[in-house]
Each structure stands twice: as C-alpha cells, then as structure tokens.
Motif scaffolding. Structure first.
Motif, PDB file in Angstrom:
ATOM      1  N   PRO A 181       0.841  -1.198   0.000  1.00 13.96           N
ATOM      2  CA  PRO A 181       0.000   0.000   0.000  1.00 13.96           C
ATOM      3  C   PRO A 181       0.876   1.248   0.000  1.00 13.96           C
ATOM      4  O   PRO A 181       1.993   1.247   0.507  1.00 13.96           O
ATOM      5  CB  PRO A 181      -0.785  -0.115   1.309  1.00 13.96           C
ATOM      6  CG  PRO A 181       0.036  -0.999   2.180  1.00 13.96           C
ATOM      7  CD  PRO A 181       0.792  -1.922   1.258  1.00 13.96           C
ATOM      8  N   THR A 182       0.346   2.309  -0.584  1.00 14.07           N
ATOM      9  CA  THR A 182       1.068   3.578  -0.582  1.00 14.07           C
ATOM     10  C   THR A 182       0.890   4.252   0.776  1.00 14.07           C
ATOM     11  O   THR A 182       0.019   3.868   1.564  1.00 14.07           O
ATOM     12  CB  THR A 182       0.533   4.514  -1.676  1.00 14.07           C
ATOM     13  OG1 THR A 182      -0.816   4.860  -1.353  1.00 14.07           O
ATOM     14  CG2 THR A 182       0.611   3.865  -3.048  1.00 14.07           C
ATOM     15  N   ILE A 183       1.688   5.269   1.018  1.00 10.76           N
ATOM     16  CA  ILE A 183       1.571   6.024   2.262  1.00 10.76           C
ATOM     17  C   ILE A 183       0.182   6.665   2.341  1.00 10.76           C
ATOM     18  O   ILE A 183      -0.441   6.703   3.409  1.00 10.76           O
ATOM     19  CB  ILE A 183       2.694   7.094   2.360  1.00 10.76           C
ATOM     20  CG1 ILE A 183       4.070   6.428   2.341  1.00 10.76           C
ATOM     21  CG2 ILE A 183       2.513   7.964   3.588  1.00 10.76           C
ATOM     22  CD1 ILE A 183       4.316   5.404   3.434  1.00 10.76           C
ATOM     23  N   ASP A 184      -0.326   7.144   1.207  1.00 14.62           N
ATOM     24  CA  ASP A 184      -1.675   7.732   1.180  1.00 14.62           C
ATOM     25  C   ASP A 184      -2.739   6.698   1.549  1.00 14.62           C
ATOM     26  O   ASP A 184      -3.669   6.991   2.300  1.00 14.62           O
ATOM     27  CB  ASP A 184      -1.989   8.327  -0.190  1.00 14.62           C
ATOM     28  CG  ASP A 184      -1.208   9.599  -0.479  1.00 14.62           C
ATOM     29  OD1 ASP A 184      -0.711  10.229   0.486  1.00 14.62           O
ATOM     30  OD2 ASP A 184      -1.089   9.965  -1.657  1.00 14.62           O
ATOM     31  N   GLU A 185      -2.612   5.484   1.026  1.00 15.05           N
ATOM     32  CA  GLU A 185      -3.569   4.426   1.354  1.00 15.05           C
ATOM     33  C   GLU A 185      -3.510   4.074   2.841  1.00 15.05           C
ATOM     34  O   GLU A 185      -4.550   3.820   3.461  1.00 15.05           O
ATOM     35  CB  GLU A 185      -3.309   3.179   0.502  1.00 15.05           C
ATOM     36  CG  GLU A 185      -3.657   3.372  -0.964  1.00 15.05           C
ATOM     37  CD  GLU A 185      -3.240   2.202  -1.830  1.00 15.05           C
ATOM     38  OE1 GLU A 185      -3.951   1.926  -2.812  1.00 15.05           O
ATOM     39  OE2 GLU A 185      -2.199   1.561  -1.530  1.00 15.05           O
ATOM     40  N   ILE A 186      -2.320   4.061   3.396  1.00 12.84           N
ATOM     41  CA  ILE A 186      -2.164   3.778   4.826  1.00 12.84           C
ATOM     42  C   ILE A 186      -2.832   4.879   5.647  1.00 12.84           C
ATOM     43  O   ILE A 186      -3.531   4.603   6.617  1.00 12.84           O
ATOM     44  CB  ILE A 186      -0.669   3.625   5.194  1.00 12.84           C
ATOM     45  CG1 ILE A 186      -0.088   2.375   4.529  1.00 12.84           C
ATOM     46  CG2 ILE A 186      -0.477   3.576   6.707  1.00 12.84           C
ATOM     47  CD1 ILE A 186       1.429   2.280   4.597  1.00 12.84           C
ATOM     48  N   THR A 187      -2.643   6.119   5.245  1.00 16.08           N
ATOM     49  CA  THR A 187      -3.251   7.249   5.955  1.00 16.08           C
ATOM     50  C   THR A 187      -4.773   7.200   5.864  1.00 16.08           C
ATOM     51  O   THR A 187      -5.469   7.418   6.853  1.00 16.08           O
ATOM     52  CB  THR A 187      -2.715   8.586   5.383  1.00 16.08           C
ATOM     53  OG1 THR A 187      -1.294   8.598   5.536  1.00 16.08           O
ATOM     54  CG2 THR A 187      -3.314   9.770   6.110  1.00 16.08           C
ATOM     55  N   ILE A 188      -5.299   6.884   4.696  1.00 18.96           N
ATOM     56  CA  ILE A 188      -6.754   6.781   4.522  1.00 18.96           C
ATOM     57  C   ILE A 188      -7.301   5.629   5.368  1.00 18.96           C
ATOM     58  O   ILE A 188      -8.355   5.746   5.996  1.00 18.96           O
ATOM     59  CB  ILE A 188      -7.113   6.602   3.034  1.00 18.96           C
ATOM     60  CG1 ILE A 188      -6.806   7.897   2.273  1.00 18.96           C
ATOM     61  CG2 ILE A 188      -8.578   6.212   2.865  1.00 18.96           C
ATOM     62  CD1 ILE A 188      -6.853   7.747   0.768  1.00 18.96           C
ATOM     63  N   ALA A 189      -6.578   4.521   5.415  1.00 15.93           N
ATOM     64  CA  ALA A 189      -7.003   3.383   6.239  1.00 15.93           C
ATOM     65  C   ALA A 189      -7.066   3.793   7.707  1.00 15.93           C
ATOM     66  O   ALA A 189      -8.024   3.471   8.413  1.00 15.93           O
ATOM     67  CB  ALA A 189      -6.052   2.199   6.051  1.00 15.93           C
ATOM     68  N   PHE A 190      -6.054   4.516   8.166  1.00 13.77           N
ATOM     69  CA  PHE A 190      -6.034   4.988   9.554  1.00 13.77           C
ATOM     70  C   PHE A 190      -7.216   5.925   9.823  1.00 13.77           C
ATOM     71  O   PHE A 190      -7.902   5.792  10.833  1.00 13.77           O
ATOM     72  CB  PHE A 190      -4.710   5.704   9.847  1.00 13.77           C
ATOM     73  CG  PHE A 190      -4.671   6.368  11.190  1.00 13.77           C
ATOM     74  CD1 PHE A 190      -4.627   5.612  12.352  1.00 13.77           C
ATOM     75  CD2 PHE A 190      -4.691   7.750  11.301  1.00 13.77           C
ATOM     76  CE1 PHE A 190      -4.592   6.218  13.599  1.00 13.77           C
ATOM     77  CE2 PHE A 190      -4.652   8.367  12.536  1.00 13.77           C
ATOM     78  CZ  PHE A 190      -4.614   7.606  13.695  1.00 13.77           C
ATOM     79  N   GLN A 191      -7.459   6.870   8.924  1.00 15.35           N
ATOM     80  CA  GLN A 191      -8.581   7.801   9.092  1.00 15.35           C
ATOM     81  C   GLN A 191      -9.911   7.061   9.115  1.00 15.35           C
ATOM     82  O   GLN A 191     -10.790   7.370   9.913  1.00 15.35           O
ATOM     83  CB  GLN A 191      -8.575   8.853   7.980  1.00 15.35           C
ATOM     84  CG  GLN A 191      -7.424   9.815   8.076  1.00 15.35           C
ATOM     85  CD  GLN A 191      -7.283  10.706   6.850  1.00 15.35           C
ATOM     86  OE1 GLN A 191      -7.847  10.429   5.796  1.00 15.35           O
ATOM     87  NE2 GLN A 191      -6.509  11.767   6.998  1.00 15.35           N
ATOM     88  N   THR A 192     -10.059   6.065   8.252  1.00  9.29           N
ATOM     89  CA  THR A 192     -11.302   5.289   8.193  1.00  9.29           C
ATOM     90  C   THR A 192     -11.538   4.538   9.493  1.00  9.29           C
ATOM     91  O   THR A 192     -12.633   4.569  10.050  1.00  9.29           O
ATOM     92  CB  THR A 192     -11.261   4.293   7.007  1.00  9.29           C
ATOM     93  OG1 THR A 192     -11.098   5.027   5.793  1.00  9.29           O
ATOM     94  CG2 THR A 192     -12.540   3.469   6.941  1.00  9.29           C
ATOM     95  N   LEU A 193     -10.504   3.882  10.018  1.00  6.06           N
ATOM     96  CA  LEU A 193     -10.670   3.082  11.234  1.00  6.06           C
ATOM     97  C   LEU A 193     -10.708   3.936  12.496  1.00  6.06           C
ATOM     98  O   LEU A 193     -11.223   3.504  13.521  1.00  6.06           O
ATOM     99  CB  LEU A 193      -9.555   2.040  11.338  1.00  6.06           C
ATOM    100  CG  LEU A 193      -9.556   0.993  10.233  1.00  6.06           C
ATOM    101  CD1 LEU A 193      -8.399   0.013  10.420  1.00  6.06           C
ATOM    102  CD2 LEU A 193     -10.882   0.259  10.149  1.00  6.06           C
TER     103      LEU A 193
END
Length: 170
Positions: free
Chosen positions: A48-60
C-alpha cells in the motif's frame, strides 16, 4: 485490500476489541514497514502507498466510517472492499435526507434511484437505521455502481410525540 488489511489488523467480526491505541500503533507500524526510505524487507506482495495507509487509519479512527466499513464487510458476500472503495465510503458523493428516499411498505425499506440508471440503487432497511440511530447518519453504496450517498435522519422519541399530542398530560 481493505483498511484492516492495510494496517495489519483483524477485520470484522474479530475486530470488536481493537482500541484506538492499537489502530494508532498499527498505523505507525505500517508507515515504517511500507515507507520507501525505511522499508528493510523486500517483498513481492503489492504494497500500500503512504496515502492508502493514511486513509485506512482515518477510516478506522472515525467511528462512523469504521462502523460503515464493518457493516459493508459483514454484509458483503464477495471480497471485502478495496482501499479505493473504503476511501469512497469516507467521501460520499452526495448528502441527502431520509425524506428524499421513497418507502416501499411491502418490503419495509427505503430506496432511491442512482444516476447509473438503477431504479433502486440505494436501499436502506430499518435495522440499518437503528444501528446508526445515535449518529443520525449512514453511508450507503449503490448496488449497481461505485457511488455512495450519506443519508441523514432523526429518530423520533415516541414519548415526546405522545406528550406533544396530549399537551404533556401523559
């Protein structure tokens, strides 16, 4: 990959005990693991990209988004939503009121057509509204395409309605 997989956390129904601190630790661990300058172990798996990791964190980290993702994952008979779909959940295309949906008394659910042409693309059932009653909003995906809407609603207090009718003489 969904938000849970990106952060290396168990998805629903095993995730009920996952705390905010565990999500934060998983986020930091994922950043270090997948950061191009810090990653030490080469892997052939898609990263995953850093952006995808950040979005995952925001979602959870957002209770309403996490609840909606959990609901989608539990209801889905197919593969869990991709990270792009999880991002879409957090970014609904339109905000509407429950009154903007039609009610089908025979089936006991609300529906609305989608711009993709599906006449009943967005469907809401009573139990979904009850699950999200505290928030007063729910995000629903179209059954025919990738569009999402956020539906706002209020829960009427039956006692307050009775008091208003009889002047509070209850």
């Amino acid at each position: 990959m969904n938000a849970y997989a990106i952060l290396g956390l168990p998805g629903p129904p095993q995730n009920k005990a996952t705390t905010a601190d565990e999500i934060k630790r998983a986020y930091r661990r994922a950043l270090l693991t997948h950061h191009p300058d810090k990653a030490t172990t080469p892997t052939k798996l898609p990263k995953p990209t850093i952006d995808e990791i950040t979005i995952a964190f925001q979602t959870l980290s957002t209770p309403s988004l996490r609840g909606e993702l959990d609901r989608q994952l539990l209801l889905s008979a197919k593969q869990p939503p991709t990270q792009k779909e999880a991002f879409t959940i957090s970014h609904a295309t339109e905000i509407i009121d429950l009154d903007d949906l039609s009610y089908d008394e025979a089936q006991g659910r609300w529906y609305r057509g989608c711009r993709c042409g599906m006449e009943r693309g967005f469907i809401l059932e009573e139990d979904q509204l009850e699950e999200h009653a505290e928030l007063g909003e729910i995000v629903v995906g179209c059954r025919g395409c990738s569009l999402w809407v956020k539906v706002l609603f209020g829960v009427a207090d039956e006692q307050a309605d009775t008091d208003a009718v009889d002047g509070g003489k209850g």
